[in-house]
Each structure stands twice: as structure tokens, then as C-alpha cells.
Scaffold this active site. Sequence first.
Site, short mmCIF file in Angstrom:
data_model
loop_
_atom_site.label_atom_id
_atom_site.label_comp_id
_atom_site.label_asym_id
_atom_site.label_seq_id
_atom_site.Cartn_x
_atom_site.Cartn_y
_atom_site.Cartn_z
N ASN A 210 0.90 -1.16 0.00
CA ASN A 210 0.00 0.00 0.00
C ASN A 210 0.94 1.20 0.00
O ASN A 210 1.28 1.76 1.03
CB ASN A 210 -0.90 0.01 1.23
N GLU A 291 -8.03 -3.65 -2.83
CA GLU A 291 -8.32 -2.99 -1.54
C GLU A 291 -8.16 -1.47 -1.63
O GLU A 291 -7.58 -0.84 -0.74
CB GLU A 291 -7.43 -3.57 -0.44
N ARG A 336 -14.72 -15.14 -2.88
CA ARG A 336 -13.40 -14.51 -2.97
C ARG A 336 -12.33 -15.49 -3.42
O ARG A 336 -11.32 -15.11 -4.01
CB ARG A 336 -13.07 -13.90 -1.60
N ASP A 365 -6.29 -15.24 2.23
CA ASP A 365 -5.35 -14.23 2.72
C ASP A 365 -4.54 -14.75 3.90
O ASP A 365 -4.76 -14.31 5.02
CB ASP A 365 -6.12 -12.96 3.11
N GLU A 393 0.24 -12.21 10.93
CA GLU A 393 -1.02 -11.46 10.99
C GLU A 393 -2.16 -12.31 11.54
O GLU A 393 -2.93 -11.85 12.38
CB GLU A 393 -1.36 -10.95 9.58
N TRP A 543 -15.16 -9.10 4.27
CA TRP A 543 -14.34 -8.84 5.45
C TRP A 543 -15.04 -9.31 6.73
O TRP A 543 -14.56 -9.09 7.83
CB TRP A 543 -14.00 -7.34 5.56
#
Lengths: 699, 699
Positions: A210, A291, A336, A365, A393, A543
Site C-alpha cells: 500500500n 483494496e 473470494r 489471505d 497477521e 471482510w
Amino acid sequence: MLNRIIICCLLISFKTLADDGSRLWLKYDLLKDAQQRDKYAALTKFIAANHNSPIVASAVSELQMGFQGLLGKKVSASASAGSRTGGVILQVNANAQNLLEDGFAINSQKGNIVISAKTPSGVLYGAFELLRNIQTGKSLSNLAIVSNPKVKIRMLNHWDNANGTVERGYAGSSMWKWTELPFRIDPRYIQYARANASIGINAASINNVNASSRFLTAEYLEKIKAVADVLRPYGIRVFISVNFRSPRTLGGLKTSDPLDPEVKQWWNDKTKEIHQYIPDFGGFLVKANSEGEPGPQDYGRTHADGANMLAEAMRPYGGIVIWRAFVYKADPNGDRFKEAYDQFKPLDGTFDPKVIVQVKNGPIDFMPREPFHPMFGAFPNTTLGMEFQITQEYLGQSTHLTYLAPMFKECLDSDTYAKGKGSTVAKVIDGSLESHQNSLMAGVANTGSDVNWTAHPFNQANWYAFGRLAWDYDLTSEHIASEWIAMTLAKSKAGQETIKRMMMQSLPIYISYTYPLGTAHMMGEGHHYGPEPWLEKSGRPDWTSIYYHRADSVGLGFDRTGKVSNALSLYSAEVQKQWGDPERCSLDYLLWFHHIPWTKKLSTGRTLWNELCFRYYDGVEQVRKLQTDWESLKPELDKETFENVKGRLRIQEKEALWWRDACVLYFITYTKMPIPAPLVPPTRSLNEVKKLVEIYHLR
Amino acid sequence: MLNRIIICCLLISFKTLADDGSRLWLKYDLLKDAQQRDKYAALTKFIAANHNSPIVASAVSELQMGFQGLLGKKVSASASAGSRTGGVILQVNANAQNLLEDGFAINSQKGNIVISAKTPSGVLYGAFELLRNIQTGKSLSNLAIVSNPKVKIRMLNHWDNANGTVERGYAGSSMWKWTELPFRIDPRYIQYARANASIGINAASINNVNASSRFLTAEYLEKIKAVADVLRPYGIRVFISVNFRSPRTLGGLKTSDPLDPEVKQWWNDKTKEIHQYIPDFGGFLVKANSEGEPGPQDYGRTHADGANMLAEAMRPYGGIVIWRAFVYKADPNGDRFKEAYDQFKPLDGTFDPKVIVQVKNGPIDFMPREPFHPMFGAFPNTTLGMEFQITQEYLGQSTHLTYLAPMFKECLDSDTYAKGKGSTVAKVIDGSLESHQNSLMAGVANTGSDVNWTAHPFNQANWYAFGRLAWDYDLTSEHIASEWIAMTLAKSKAGQETIKRMMMQSLPIYISYTYPLGTAHMMGEGHHYGPEPWLEKSGRPDWTSIYYHRADSVGLGFDRTGKVSNALSLYSAEVQKQWGDPERCSLDYLLWFHHIPWTKKLSTGRTLWNELCFRYYDGVEQVRKLQTDWESLKPELDKETFENVKGRLRIQEKEALWWRDACVLYFITYTKMPIPAPLVPPTRSLNEVKKLVEIYHLR
């Protein structure tokens, strides 16, 4: 004099008694066994290097540092061995046999140890291999080692932001001190380079995908150049994550359309400018149309249009373009699982050879266990790179002991059957299956500003394991763990075995109390900390948690067979067979592909509900066993490290209980069935558990 | 054996050669002068402590650690000296003469050194004073020291967020590892406690004043308790910054109105709950109705209503309520200078005695130089505490050498004339001027997860100086610098003098190239990094730069005389006289109070414009002199520290140039006058400089 020396010893050791973990696996502490030291010393009397490059100089100085520390002796270096024996000779030989670029051989030869390679980097890797042999107590007699990397670009992706934070970082702030650069070089950059080189990592993307455009300004290129200059002598090339909107943001153009001539020119010029700072620039890493990030689709163009435009800018240079396949659109009725495949499939064969499409190991993910990404094996005409996540994560962040090598291996060893049995993901990645020239394995780094780099001492092992597997995915998880343990924590065989067992059990244990039986994506919203299986609404439907577990009064799991999403059809027939039949599908993957009735009896003899409960409870019990194991190691471990891990294991136990109670209390609202005996129902209520995750949503 | 010892020495010193700064000023390295060591050793043969509290135990262990390090000897401790001489005796004696709470005496007495105090904390502070005497090479003969703290609550305010970031932190992430607590105690917490105790700091608010409610949940109270348990043996009490909306957020109430009975009850219950975890809880710190934070005004109540409600909840306990006066409303026609005064003035005398109103040193916001806050001296019936900022938000962050003791002193020594000459701000703060029982000096901490705590090695001195001044504001900046330097950087007298000179010059130099002549608030928007004097629009008018400098074609500066804002009228007549007449006003404060024509000749003989240019240019030149000074110290400094500061000084030079060019090129658009000879105009354009700060606005 003796008196003073003793005082000096006392004092200094007083200060260094505790191991703060800053040296990672390159501790180079004096070997305790004097006989063993003498044996090694007899074979390392001098260093001779026939090559004068900065990378070979790094190899020489690393060997000197290692011998000084491990063997307690200064070893001199010169250009030639002459007629001497008992030394270490470093040879760069472009015509070396049986070696690929970066590969090395170590041979006992005419009384010397000869490390030879085609390139300076190969020599450096060989030097680290030699040191590792000493660190792990191996014999240096009759050496005949040949080692070639299976993957060419072995890379860390740092999700480090310009403002010093790290996205999904759990070990302090960014290790890159941008405000200090280019003039202050934090000595940690050198430690970082050494650690990477020691495990064969040769590339680093230094900023978050990002991406801030500021990394492409002259101001920042000067800073990045300073970093590149530190990493270069360790064979590491720098990549930059770029923001696709940069021609507008920085260049003042009206568009960032990849087919616009001015946009192309802007990237050509910028790429040229970058090379003025960093002649061996590795290339661009791009997260586009994902995203909320900008990308070519903003202008009606494809991912290939965007990637190829950048590849064109890179044409005059050695670098490449890494384009991420992590894309998905917010469709409550979609799956997804299929998005990246569907978006990229029509583009197979249209990417420039300088482009590598970087695919996450699984289709969602970085869940603790995912089926391998269906793109692997299905894109014969595209160079696919692997993206693993080293930072945890979804895997316990900084407080759960979770050794990831088995997870990496599970993916790499998966068979796509793309060209018949044995068409493993690893063979897709290394380019051998479809004869691609480039190959890439990237890991999202877990490094930070914390003194020990990774917060949890065991998280260092995941950095280590990633590098070792990128070099050679055939190494076993056990082997890698053994190496790492011997270099870091324990010296006794028994101690090493106990720790290895803990590490090898750790991922199954973690999965057991978080995501058993193929469940996924039930973590706290946004911060991804703790459980939140009841999450029904979020910024996007995909999400939430309910999108993934699909619990109802009948059962649990996401039916990806032909009856519902049919994501399974993206895989080859053999894989479909393996996972498509709920009776034959491994329980590890069951709920990834099937919606199973709560009352359905599984191969374990228990119903789904009972099995689910059993696993959640067992996971917690196993954490307690890890604590007992760790306690048994107290006598031989460094005190600070012992206490550090001990404290984290207690947190892990607390959080395992949190996951267990949250999940069983939530799913019981669907099953309306009791927690099966002899398991004891949680003493707290669902509402009480729900409040816990809410705490972490408070600003 | 000798051989092995030498090897051991070599190896260990090899590892510890570089000073990473983690030990702060408590290095305890072996004194090099053997004779000096012997002298000290003869006076420190044993430790005897008549008191058995954890705090006295900390004093004993600190002395042992210090003697071990500095003198190279183990010193045993017992409860009584018996008939021995040549030792250190620690005495807690509630009836000790001439001592206040926390004060201590150190006397040479019957062949021993006796540290006596009314409280265990006093003994601990005395022990650190004794060690400091050794660290700084003072004689321990004929000691007759009496030291009492001038301020009762000497406090750090951590602006550390729950998510691990630090607002306005420039040294990594938060040092508090909330996810690891309560079970893992980072050894750094103990280092932190020792460092604070060594300079007399006895209180710490552990979270940001922009406060998350999560710190009041049971989950977090358990974590804070663990921190409090670590800090307690060092005499440090924990405070919590609270979110005024917590009764709604956490309690589920419909309001947080401080006069609502349910709200009161909620705070009563919560305060009781906190004390179950932390019996000696220090109290609440509150930022209310400030910069978007909730507060009593949301319900039509006053700051006093809010603060007194919390004080009432605290009634049964020893703790207090600290209520910040940092409030201002967004009025383009107002003057932020007056806002806090105006809002609080009607409330003087209405605050509960348990409330301390914490006022920033100046009326705006921690600018490098501000006139003292007009509230000081004007609130006789309110206990006012001081809030300094140690973290260098506007003072060079992590890359500028800026020693802040002179800034703290300038404020504390300012005369309010509230009760005639000598009514200094210091005397307001210590309670003596208006006979208040409580007193408080708080500093916004500059600590972070970086190995050396504060990023810039010299920033450690600001933490040190704050603590020393909170203890005794009569200490000179030079004295404090000397202490710190001797304990950290240099051993030679000449080296110490050079460094002291650098430190003493550093604040004037910094002001010279950023905010000369009483300018203020021209930094980069939001991040506050670099210059942005042209900032015209922001979220609020009083977040721009033009609001403050008021540059126009005529001149520069904010007229705060009766002609415009009349903020000057908030001060006593004597202060108005001092600053009200532009002919007599110190140039340091000139543009704080006057709009001065560019062509006006100042007391220096230069016009305002020329003087402004001269100062900006001189500031840059002075930074270059700092570099030369530092270079001269190379032979005697630790290599890592030398390189670290050297690199930062180069960045400082670059940024000083950035400030200089930005400001003169911007103001020249008003003056239309040339840069006066012999100064050489910047080679870059205003637009080029403007682009630099834009880089830091990119995500």
C-alpha cells in the site's frame, strides 16, 4: 594483571549475561568444548580469497568474525594460500562445474577447505554455510558440499510505511529510519543484511505495497540509495513498492493510464532516474486495483497493461516488475476464493517476460491453513512467484509460538497435477514445471525496531525458515528447526529435541484452537487480533466472518463444490477428487470445501460438532503442554529468553482459551447441542467473550 | 587458564565494544583510574539498610550494581553496620530533620556514609545521588548533602496509544507491550523505572491523553497492574489518561454528563475497581473538550464540573485528578493565546483540592520559544501544574541536537510579578507562591522502543534534564548537562566542556534557523516536520501558519497589544511593560507581541528583514560549527555513538538549510527586498522548497 583481567571479564559478562536476541542466529558465541574448538581451529588457520569484490570482502569479514567468536581466535586473510594448508580458500570461478548462479561448493581439497562459486554472492553463501556447520557442531573433514538455490529471487517484502509504522508488524516500528537517512546508517541495517545473506535472501522490497508515492521522489531515492549501498555488499538488491497513481501525484499528469504516452514517458524517466541512484535496482513491486489501491483498471486497462508498461520502462535494465495477484471485489454472492483466478486467467500469456505475477500461497489471505492457490499450475504462460507471510497477521502475531516452516512446506509440496503427478507448487514457483527463466519466492517480513527484531523470540525462526526454504524447498521443517535451535537457544541434544518438538507441534496446536477442520477468517475485524466469528457486517461482505464459515442450524463450512461456488473446479481433476468428496477430503481442509451437518459423523468417529469442540479444547490443552516443555528447559536456557517465552506462552494460553470459548459459545447458538463430555463448558458467557474483542476495537 | 580468560575477555568485549545507548546514564562502566577506584572502594565496603521495603531493596541492589560496575567489586548488604566502618548505611527515619517527603541527606558520619530519609523513596533517591557522585568523579569525603524535591509530583506523560504507536513519538513504537502484558514483563520496564528513579521522577501516566477507553477495562487494568507492580519498587506511581466518554462507551450509559447520578456512580465504581488492582493508583489525567476529545462541555457543564466529579470518585483514595488546560476553539478572528485563560479564569477557586490543572509552559503549543503561559500567576485559587514537552515535536524530532533544559528554565525563571518581583513561574508550580499543598511538573515523554530509548543520543539528556529540574529547578542547565555528559559520553575534561558548549548553544541555534525573533507555528501540517510557513488552509484556522506569523507587505508578527488581540493584558502590569513596548521588548519575544515593519531598525542595528535573514543564515552556519566540534571529539568517543550523532548532525544541517530557504524565500514574497549581502541567496526556488514538505504529506 590477572586480577584486572578477571575484573574486566566479570564486568563485561555482567553486562552481557542476558541474551537480548539482537544477534539473531549469528551469535558466534565461543564454543564450550575446547577439543571441538581445536579441531575447527586446525582447519581455519587462514583465509585466502582470490577475488577483490565487496561481497567477497563481506564473506571474509564474516568468517573472521565467526572464527573470532566461535573459536576465539583472530584469523588473518590474504589473497593467496600459497603453499599453506589448514585454511579456508574462497574462489570465484565463472566456470565452476555443477553450479548455478549464487550456488556454491565447499570441498576439502589438498589440506584446505575451498569454497568456490561462480559469483561473489555464491562465495558469501558458502562462507555462511561453513559457519553454520561450525555453529551446529558438524565435522569439517572431507567436505563435499554442492548447494544451488532452487529459486532465483529470494525476497523479503517489507510492509513498512513512510511514517515509520509497519502494516501487520508486531515487533515495534519500522527498522528503516527514513528521517535519519541518507546520512545516518543505523548499524542494524548491516545486521539485517548479514542475517539475510546467511540464509540466501538476495532481495528486499523496502516499503509497504500500500505504497506511498514519496518513495519515488528524489528526496527518498537518495535515502533508498543509502540503504542499497549497505545491502549491496551482502548480495541484496533493493526493490520499491510503487503507487500506480504516481504519474499524477508526483508528475502532475492528468492521468496514470498505462497506455498514455506521457504516463509511459514518466515511468521511463523515473526508472532511469532510479538507476542513477541504484544501478543494480531490483525492480518494482505493485499492488494495483486491490483494496482501494489505484491501478490500470481505473482507466479501463488490464493488469497486464499496467505491468507491461512498467516492464517496458525497465527494459534497458536488469530489474523486473512484480505484480501482485491479490485482488478481489466486494461481492456478497461471489466467492473470494475465485477472484484472482478469474481476473487473471484471461491474461495468461500476455505478460511481458520481465513480469512476475506474485500469488499468495492460498486463495484468501494468509489464513493459518489454506488450500494452495488455484492459480498455481493453471497459468502455464505466466511466471508466477510465491508470496508467503512471515509476519504472523493471522498466526498469533507476537504472542503465539507458531513455527511456520510446515505451513510453507505444505503449500510448496502440494501437487497441482498440472502436468501429471509430481507437478508440485514448488515446481511451478521455481520455474521448472513450465520452463520459465525467472523465479521468485517472497515473504512478508516480520522485522521491526524491537531489539530482537521479531518480538517473539521464536518468530526469528520463521524468518530463518523462509530464507532456507526459498533456497531449498526440499529441506525438511525439522532440519531447519534443528539448525536454528542449535544456533540460538539450546546446546544440549535433549534441549534441542524438546524445542524442536515444540516447534513442530506449534502450528497444528495453533490451528486447533483457532481454525480447526478447515475453517477460516474469523478474527477480530481490522486489527485481526483475537476471535470474532460473529462478525456479520464490515466495510465489505468479504471482510466479515460469516461470509467464510457459513454456519447455520444445519451445519458449518463453505460449500465450494459444484452445488454452490464451484471454486473447486479451478483445480485439476485430481485435486478436485482429493478435496471434492467430503468422505475422502482431509479433515484439515474439510470446511474449506464443504458445508457439513453438525451431526455428521467424521472419520474420527465423532460428529462434526463434537470434533470441533474436541479440537478447540485440545488446542488449549496442548498450549499447556508447551508450557510444561518450556519449563523443563529452564536450567539450560538464557534467563531473559526463558522468561520472555514463558510470559508469552502464558498469554498464548489465555488467548487460546479466548478463541476456544468464543468459537464454541458462538457456534453453539447454531447447534443448540451441549459441549460434549468430558469437556467442561466455558464458565463465561458468549456476551462476555464478545466484549473482549470489542476492547480492541476501541480507539 | 589465563589464556582462556583473555579469550573470554576478547570475545565479550568484542560484542560489547559499541555502546548502543540502552543503559542511558546508568552505564556503570569501570572507572579507568585505579587510584580513584580504590578511594571509592575504601568508602563502600558494605551496605547496611535498616529498612525492609521493596524500595529500599531497590536502593541496595542499585548500589550493588553500581559498585560492581564502577568499582569492579561485589559489595554485600546486611541489615546493620554493627561496629564496621567504611560502608554505606541506608536509614529510613520518619523523624529525620530538615527533610521533606522524598528528600534525603547524605552525611559522612563515624566512618560511614549515611543516607537518611523519611521515606524509602528518599533513600532510593539518595542512593542514586551517591552513585552519581561516583559516576561524575566527585569526592565522597566529608559529605553533608541535604536534598529536597521542590515539586511533589514529578511525572512523565506518555502519549502512547493502545495500538502501539506513540503520538509525537520519534523513537520507535511504544515501550509498553500491551499484548504481552500482564504475563511478559519486558526487562525494559525495569530499566525505565531505574532511570526515572535516578532523577527523582515518581509518577507516570502510561497512555495518550487522546485516550482510549480500553485502558479502563478489566482486561487492561490487569495489564496496567503488572506495570504498576514493576514501577512501585522504584517509587513510581501509575496514572491513567481517561476518555471522558467512558461511562457511555464502556458502561453503556446514555450520557457522560458529570452531574448525572449514574455517571458519578460509574466513575465511583470504576475508581474503586482500579484500586483493587493498583492500591496506590496515582490518579486520572484528562484531556477534555480539546481538539475533538469529549468533555463536560458536551453536556453544558464546565471543566470544574468534570474535574470535581472525578475528584469526588477519588475521595476515598490518595490519588488526584490532573485536568489539562490545553483548550482552544477554532476562531479565525480570535487569538488562541487567550483561549485557555479565558475559559478557565471564571473557574478559579471552584476546583476540588484534589484537582491539579495542568498548563503547558506557553499559551500556544510547545513552540521552541513561547512566553510563559498567562495562566501562571493569574489563578491564585487553583493548583496549577506544569506541562513541558520532552519529546521534540517542534524541536527537531529525532534528528536535531536540541538541549531543552534552557527552555524549561526560561519558563520556570520567568517572573509573573503576581505577588511582586520574584513571583516566578517556578514558585507558582511548586505551590509556594499561593500556598497550595499539591504540586506537579509533568513532561511529555520522549521514550520509545528504540534500543537507546530516544533515537537521538542527545535526546536522552532532555529526559534527564526534565527529571533533575522537576526535583530542583534551581539547578543550572550547565550543571545538569555536565552531570549527564560525565555519565554518558566523554571522560576527558576537555571533551566534556566541548559537549557542554554544544548543548548550551543548541537551543539558540535551533531557534535561529526555525523560529527567530519570536515567530512561531510554521511547521509542516499535521506531522509537524519541516517548514511550511505558507500554510494558509487547514482543518482549523489556528492550525495554519499565517494565523501566527501574520506576514504582510508591511511587516511580520502577531500584534497582541491593545491595538489588536490584547492578549498582553492577561499578564501583570510589569510583564506588560516588559513585552508591551516594541522598543524595549527582547528580540527573542518581539514578534510574539508586535507586528513590526520589515524596514524597522532593531536594536542590533539591522532592519527586521535583514535581522531575520541574518538569523536564519547564522543558524545554518552554527550547525556546521556543531559538526566541527563533534568531529574534534572522535578520538575519545564510542564509535557507534560518534557515528550516530555525526549522521544526525548532517541531517540537521540539511534540514536547517531547508528551514532557512523555505522561510526567507517565503517571506521575501512579502518584503520584495533582497537577501542582504554578504548572505548568498538560496540557489533553489520557493516552489522547489515547497515541494519538499509536500513529500511528507504523501501517505
